[in-house]
Design an enzyme around this catalytic site. Sequence first.
Site, PDB file in Angstrom:
ATOM      1  N   ASP A 183       0.836  -1.190   0.000  1.00 57.57           N
ATOM      2  CA  ASP A 183       0.000   0.000   0.000  1.00 57.57           C
ATOM      3  C   ASP A 183       0.878   1.249   0.000  1.00 57.57           C
ATOM      4  O   ASP A 183       1.730   1.407   0.877  1.00 57.57           O
ATOM      5  CB  ASP A 183      -0.887  -0.041   1.248  1.00 57.57           C
ATOM      6  CG  ASP A 183      -1.836   1.124   1.292  1.00 57.57           C
ATOM      7  OD1 ASP A 183      -2.490   1.367   0.267  1.00 57.57           O
ATOM      8  OD2 ASP A 183      -1.902   1.803   2.325  1.00 57.57           O
TER       9      ASP A 183
ATOM     10  N   THR B 135      -3.531   4.995  -3.488  1.00 50.29           N
ATOM     11  CA  THR B 135      -2.479   5.778  -2.840  1.00 50.29           C
ATOM     12  C   THR B 135      -1.134   5.639  -3.551  1.00 50.29           C
ATOM     13  O   THR B 135      -0.297   6.522  -3.448  1.00 50.29           O
ATOM     14  CB  THR B 135      -2.312   5.355  -1.376  1.00 50.29           C
ATOM     15  OG1 THR B 135      -2.217   3.944  -1.320  1.00 50.29           O
ATOM     16  CG2 THR B 135      -3.481   5.809  -0.552  1.00 50.29           C
TER      17      THR B 135
ATOM     18  N   ASP C 128      -8.485  -0.837   2.675  1.00 54.01           N
ATOM     19  CA  ASP C 128      -8.565  -0.261   1.329  1.00 54.01           C
ATOM     20  C   ASP C 128      -9.864  -0.682   0.642  1.00 54.01           C
ATOM     21  O   ASP C 128     -10.541   0.135   0.017  1.00 54.01           O
ATOM     22  CB  ASP C 128      -7.377  -0.705   0.471  1.00 54.01           C
ATOM     23  CG  ASP C 128      -6.164   0.178   0.692  1.00 54.01           C
ATOM     24  OD1 ASP C 128      -6.122   0.829   1.750  1.00 54.01           O
ATOM     25  OD2 ASP C 128      -5.278   0.216  -0.180  1.00 54.01           O
TER      26      ASP C 128
HETATM   27  P1  ADP Z   1      -3.053   1.827  -5.444  1.00 53.14           P
HETATM   28  O1  ADP Z   1      -2.377   1.922  -4.118  1.00 53.14           O
HETATM   29  O2  ADP Z   1      -2.866   3.071  -6.231  1.00 53.14           O
HETATM   30  O3  ADP Z   1      -4.469   1.383  -5.340  1.00 53.14           O
HETATM   31  P2  ADP Z   1      -2.573  -0.708  -6.613  1.00 53.14           P
HETATM   32  O4  ADP Z   1      -1.344  -1.500  -6.389  1.00 53.14           O
HETATM   33  O5  ADP Z   1      -3.820  -1.149  -5.918  1.00 53.14           O
HETATM   34  O6  ADP Z   1      -2.245   0.763  -6.252  1.00 53.14           O
HETATM   35  O7  ADP Z   1      -2.826  -0.663  -8.183  1.00 53.14           O
HETATM   36  C1  ADP Z   1      -3.921  -0.014  -8.722  1.00 53.14           C
HETATM   37  C2  ADP Z   1      -3.861  -0.071 -10.214  1.00 53.14           C
HETATM   38  O8  ADP Z   1      -3.879  -1.409 -10.677  1.00 53.14           O
HETATM   39  C3  ADP Z   1      -5.065   0.615 -10.817  1.00 53.14           C
HETATM   40  O9  ADP Z   1      -4.663   1.408 -11.891  1.00 53.14           O
HETATM   41  C4  ADP Z   1      -5.928  -0.544 -11.304  1.00 53.14           C
HETATM   42  O10 ADP Z   1      -6.681  -0.177 -12.426  1.00 53.14           O
HETATM   43  C5  ADP Z   1      -4.918  -1.577 -11.629  1.00 53.14           C
HETATM   44  N1  ADP Z   1      -5.439  -2.937 -11.496  1.00 53.14           N
HETATM   45  C6  ADP Z   1      -5.915  -3.517 -10.388  1.00 53.14           C
HETATM   46  N2  ADP Z   1      -6.314  -4.774 -10.633  1.00 53.14           N
HETATM   47  C7  ADP Z   1      -6.087  -5.005 -11.931  1.00 53.14           C
HETATM   48  C8  ADP Z   1      -6.265  -6.136 -12.807  1.00 53.14           C
HETATM   49  N3  ADP Z   1      -6.776  -7.277 -12.367  1.00 53.14           N
HETATM   50  N4  ADP Z   1      -5.906  -6.003 -14.085  1.00 53.14           N
HETATM   51  C9  ADP Z   1      -5.375  -4.858 -14.522  1.00 53.14           C
HETATM   52  N5  ADP Z   1      -5.162  -3.774 -13.769  1.00 53.14           N
HETATM   53  C10 ADP Z   1      -5.513  -3.830 -12.495  1.00 53.14           C
HETATM   54 MG    MG Z   2      -5.341  -0.398  -4.720  1.00 58.57          MG
END
Ligand code: ADP
Ligand code: MG
Length: 540
Positions: free
Chosen positions: A73, A106, A408
Site C-alpha cells: 500500500d 495511494t 482499502d
Molecule cells: P493503489 O495503491 O494506487 O491502489 P494498486 O497497487 O492497488 O495501487 O494498483 C492499482 C492499479 O492497478 C489501478 O490502476 C488498477 O486499475 C490496476 N489494477 C488492479 N487490478 C487489476 C487487474 N486485475 N488487471 C489490470 N489492472 C488492475
Molecule cells: Mg489499490
Amino acid sequence: MAAAATRAPQMSGPSAPRKKNDTFNQKDKPTQVRLSNITAAKAVADAIRTSLGPRGMDKMIETGKKEVVISNDGATILKHMSVLHPAARMLVDLSAAQDIEAGDGTTSVVVLAGSLLSAAEKLLKKGIHPTQIAEGFQYAAIEAVKILEEISIPINLDDREFLLKSATTSLSSKVVSQYSNVLAPIVVDAVLRIVNPAVDTNVDLNDIRIVKKVGGTIDDTELVPGLVLNQNAISSAGGPTRIEKAKIGLIQFQLSPPKPDMDNQVVVNDYRQMDRILKEERNYLLNLVKKIKKAGCNVLLIQKSILRDAVNSLSLHFLAKLKIMAIKEVEREEIEFICKATGCKPIADIDSFTEDKLGYADLVEEAESNGSRIVQISGIKNAGKTASIIMRGANQYVLDEADRSIHDALCVIRCLVKKRALVVGGGAPEIEISQRLSQLAKVQTGFQSICFQAFAEAVEVIPITLAENSGLSPISIVTELRNRHANGEKSVGINVRKGTISDMLKENVVQPLLVSTSAIELSTETVRMLMKIDDILASR
Ligand code: ADP
Ligand code: MG
C-alpha cells in the site's frame, strides 16, 4: 534567506571572491530550487512505482523500533519511509491525503504526481513560466475529471455484483490477493450492514471493527453477527465464561480500593487496626459489586485505568461469587463502538449504575477456535449499526497487511456510497484521458496547448507502469491501447494476469470513480504547489 546569502562570502574567508549584491544576482536560483524540489519528489515517486498494480512488488520496511512491515500500500510504505527533503515530504502527504479522501489509489496518486513533475520539468526547461504551468495543469486536470465522469458507469448500491467486483479489484493488488474471493464478500456485507443505501452519502468506517487473531489462515476470516471483543473473560477467580440472557454493563470506574491523591503513608502498628483496614476494603468492594448485581448486570466490561488497578483479585472474587462475567482492559477508544454495538451506556460511577444503562444480548460466550479464545456477544437487542470482522492469519505480518488491504477495500465501497459510479481499471481510463486531452490541446492556444499535451502524456504513466511491472513491453502495449481507444473501444486495458490487452469490463476490473478523480485532483494540486515554490528557507 537574504541574510544567509550575504553572510556566506564573509564566512568563506578573505580569499574568496566577493560578489556584490549576491541575492539579486542569483537570478537562476528559483529555477535551481524548483528543479531540486522536482528531483527530490520524483525520487519518492520512483521508489514506490514498482508497487503499482496486481503484479507490483511489495516492500519490506524496517521501522525505527526494528519491527518489520511488509506492504504493497503506497500510503503505508511512504508513512514508514524516513523522507528528509521537504518537497519529497509533500508526496508523502499527498499519499496520506488520498488515503483519507478515497482510501485506495495511494500508489497511483504518487506515481501520477511523479510523472506530472517530469512533464513540468521539461516545460520549465522549454522556458515556460512556472505559473503558466501551474495554471495549464489545473485546467487540464479539470478537463480530465470531466472526461472520467463522462466515461464512468453509474451504479446502484443494490447491485451487489459490481460492489464485489470493485472490492476484488482493490484486493487483487495486495499481498493477500489470493483470498479476495473470501474477503470481498465480507467487505461488501460489512458496509451494507451499516449503511442505509437510500439516504446515506458517507460511511463511518469506525463502525466496522476488525479483530485480529493469530492462528488459522485468512480463509477463516469471517463477518460475525453481533460483536466480538479483543479481550478475554477473566476466569482466574472462577467467574463464568458463558452467560445467557446477558445484561451488559460498561463501567469507567475502578473496582479496587481508592488511593489518596497524593503519595502518603499510613503506619499501622497494631494487628487490630490492620484487620479493620482490610475489613473496610472488603466492605467497600462488596458494596460496589452488590450494587452492580442489584441493577441486574451479569456481564461487566471494565475500562482500562491508568490511575489505579481497574479490578483487584478481591473484587474479581466477589464478581465470580455473584456469577458476573468480568472483562477488563477495555480501551478508551473502544467505548463508543461497544456502546453503539450493544446498546449500553458507559457508567462513570457506582451511584449511576442503573438498569436502563445496560445492554441486552441473548448470549455472551467465550469460545475457542483456531487456538485463540474470543468473547462473542450475539443476539443483541437494540443493536446499533455496526459490524465486526474476525480476521485470522498465520502470523502478525500477514494479519497486519490483510488488515490494511481490507481497509482499502472498505474504502472502495465507501467511495461507491459517496459517489455511485465506477470506471474500469487496467490503465483504460488513463489512455482515454490522454487521448481526449491531446485532442483538446490541438484547439487551445499558447502555453495552454503545450501544458495540455504534456499533461496528456504524463497520465500515460499508469498504463506504462502497469505494463512494466507485469513484465510486458510498455511501448508496444501502450501503442496498441492507443490504437484500440482511438477506434472507440473505451474500456480496453491491460489484462495484467494474462499479459495481453482486453476489455476490462469483461475481466471485471472496475474501481470507484472517486478514486480516479481524487488521484488526478490531488496530484495536480501537489504539482502546482511545487511549481509555485521558488525558495526553501529554514525556520529558526
Ligand atoms: P493503489 O495503491 O494506487 O491502489 P494498486 O497497487 O492497488 O495501487 O494498483 C492499482 C492499479 O492497478 C489501478 O490502476 C488498477 O486499475 C490496476 N489494477 C488492479 N487490478 C487489476 C487487474 N486485475 N488487471 C489490470 N489492472 C488492475
Ligand atoms: Mg489499490
